[in-house]
Design an enzyme around this catalytic site. Structure first.
Site, PDB file in Angstrom:
ATOM      1  N   PHE A 166      27.301 -31.859 -17.635  1.00  0.00           N
ATOM      2  CA  PHE A 166      28.246 -31.005 -18.799  1.00  0.00           C
ATOM      3  C   PHE A 166      29.214 -30.483 -18.449  1.00  0.00           C
ATOM      4  O   PHE A 166      29.561 -30.316 -17.235  1.00  0.00           O
ATOM      5  CB  PHE A 166      27.315 -30.500 -19.590  1.00  0.00           C
ATOM      6  CG  PHE A 166      26.827 -29.052 -19.118  1.00  0.00           C
ATOM      7  CD1 PHE A 166      27.633 -27.870 -19.146  1.00  0.00           C
ATOM      8  CD2 PHE A 166      25.811 -28.592 -18.160  1.00  0.00           C
ATOM      9  CE1 PHE A 166      27.501 -26.550 -18.558  1.00  0.00           C
ATOM     10  CE2 PHE A 166      25.483 -27.509 -17.461  1.00  0.00           C
ATOM     11  CZ  PHE A 166      26.406 -26.577 -17.848  1.00  0.00           C
ATOM     12  N   CYS A 167      30.245 -30.553 -19.437  1.00  0.00           N
ATOM     13  CA  CYS A 167      31.379 -29.725 -19.219  1.00  0.00           C
ATOM     14  C   CYS A 167      31.795 -28.933 -20.377  1.00  0.00           C
ATOM     15  O   CYS A 167      30.875 -28.295 -20.844  1.00  0.00           O
ATOM     16  CB  CYS A 167      32.455 -30.678 -18.457  1.00  0.00           C
ATOM     17  SG  CYS A 167      32.660 -32.185 -19.475  1.00  0.00           S
ATOM     18  N   ASN A 168      32.678 -28.807 -20.924  1.00  0.00           N
ATOM     19  CA  ASN A 168      33.249 -27.860 -21.876  1.00  0.00           C
ATOM     20  C   ASN A 168      32.883 -28.450 -23.352  1.00  0.00           C
ATOM     21  O   ASN A 168      32.798 -27.703 -24.144  1.00  0.00           O
ATOM     22  CB  ASN A 168      34.785 -27.790 -21.866  1.00  0.00           C
ATOM     23  CG  ASN A 168      35.031 -26.607 -20.698  1.00  0.00           C
ATOM     24  OD1 ASN A 168      34.182 -25.795 -20.768  1.00  0.00           O
ATOM     25  ND2 ASN A 168      36.017 -26.966 -19.970  1.00  0.00           N
TER      26      ASN A 168
ATOM     27  N   CYS B 295      36.271 -32.852 -23.516  1.00  0.00           N
ATOM     28  CA  CYS B 295      36.471 -32.584 -22.147  1.00  0.00           C
ATOM     29  C   CYS B 295      36.011 -33.733 -21.096  1.00  0.00           C
ATOM     30  O   CYS B 295      35.105 -34.447 -21.363  1.00  0.00           O
ATOM     31  CB  CYS B 295      35.282 -31.347 -21.543  1.00  0.00           C
ATOM     32  SG  CYS B 295      35.612 -30.860 -19.986  1.00  0.00           S
TER      33      CYS B 295
ATOM     34  N   MET C 225      29.701 -27.011 -23.192  1.00  0.00           N
ATOM     35  CA  MET C 225      29.609 -25.607 -23.419  1.00  0.00           C
ATOM     36  C   MET C 225      29.717 -25.394 -24.988  1.00  0.00           C
ATOM     37  O   MET C 225      29.531 -24.239 -25.566  1.00  0.00           O
ATOM     38  CB  MET C 225      30.491 -24.833 -22.841  1.00  0.00           C
ATOM     39  CG  MET C 225      29.730 -24.697 -21.387  1.00  0.00           C
ATOM     40  SD  MET C 225      28.069 -23.984 -21.287  1.00  0.00           S
ATOM     41  CE  MET C 225      28.393 -22.496 -21.807  1.00  0.00           C
TER      42      MET C 225
END
Length: 198
Positions: free
Chosen positions: A150-152, A156, A183
């Site tokens: 996962f990232c932002n 993202c 996130m």
């Protein structure tokens, strides 16, 4: 059958009865306990029903490029997942959850139980995930432990870039899961965020 095993695993990891809180993960699940490098951590939702996102996480519009909406599937063979599937990864230990963001983003708060492996480094660190270096990248066993990246958020590109790079380096696409919400959606749902700096 897989969902039944997940429910049983979640039931074993519950930190509190579902009726103890009003903002549950699901009607029957108030929280999930996951293992982290620092010991067990509880993931639940913020109980303040007036809570709202603020600051960077409340932004809806970011310039494209670089912050373009990412595809639902970043590469052939990769499975896109949501929060419940990510909680299954964390609670059962069936895979490694990877925060593929750059270190300053990771240090600003992450999903409890996730490890930091920035997207710029992942293709060179597959040995940490059970692969062996070879002349053209890495040789990964067919049963290598799955990873969830996962990232932002949906805008993202760090996880999609990391996914494409590790596939090119030899990690099997069918062992990769992509939590596209990242996130931003995790925080929007009021789920627990850990502070790696503490």
């Amino acid at each position: 059958m897989k969902n039944l095993a997940f429910l049983m695993a979640l039931g074993a990891g519950l930190a509190a009865p579902a009726f103890a809180e009003s903002v549950n993960i699901r009607p029957d699940i108030a929280s999930v306990t996951v293992q982290t490098a620092d010991g067990p951590a509880e993931i639940s939702r913020i109980q303040d029903t007036a809570n709202e996102l603020s600051g960077e996480w409340a932004r809806t519009s970011r310039p494209c490029p670089n912050f373009c909406i990412q595809p639902m599937n970043p590469a052939p063979g990769v499975t896109t997942i949501g929060e419940l599937e990510l909680l299954e990864f964390l609670s059962t230990g069936s895979g490694t959850v990877i925060d593929s963001r750059v270190v300053p983003d990771y240090e600003g708060g992450t999903i409890p139980g996730a490890i930091s492996m920035p997207y710029t480094e992942m293709a060179d660190r597959l040995h940490e995930l059970g692969c062996e270096p070879d002349f053209e990248g890495y040789e990964c066993p067919a049963d290598v432990k799955p990873v969830a990246l996962f990232c932002n958020g949906p805008w993202c590109g760090q996880s999609p870039t990391a996914i494409r790079r590790i596939i090119e380096a030899g990690f099997p696409a069918d062992r990769i899961y992509y939590y596209r919400g990242g996130m931003q959606v995790w925080r929007m749902l009021g789920l627990s965020v850990s502070d790696p700096k503490s």
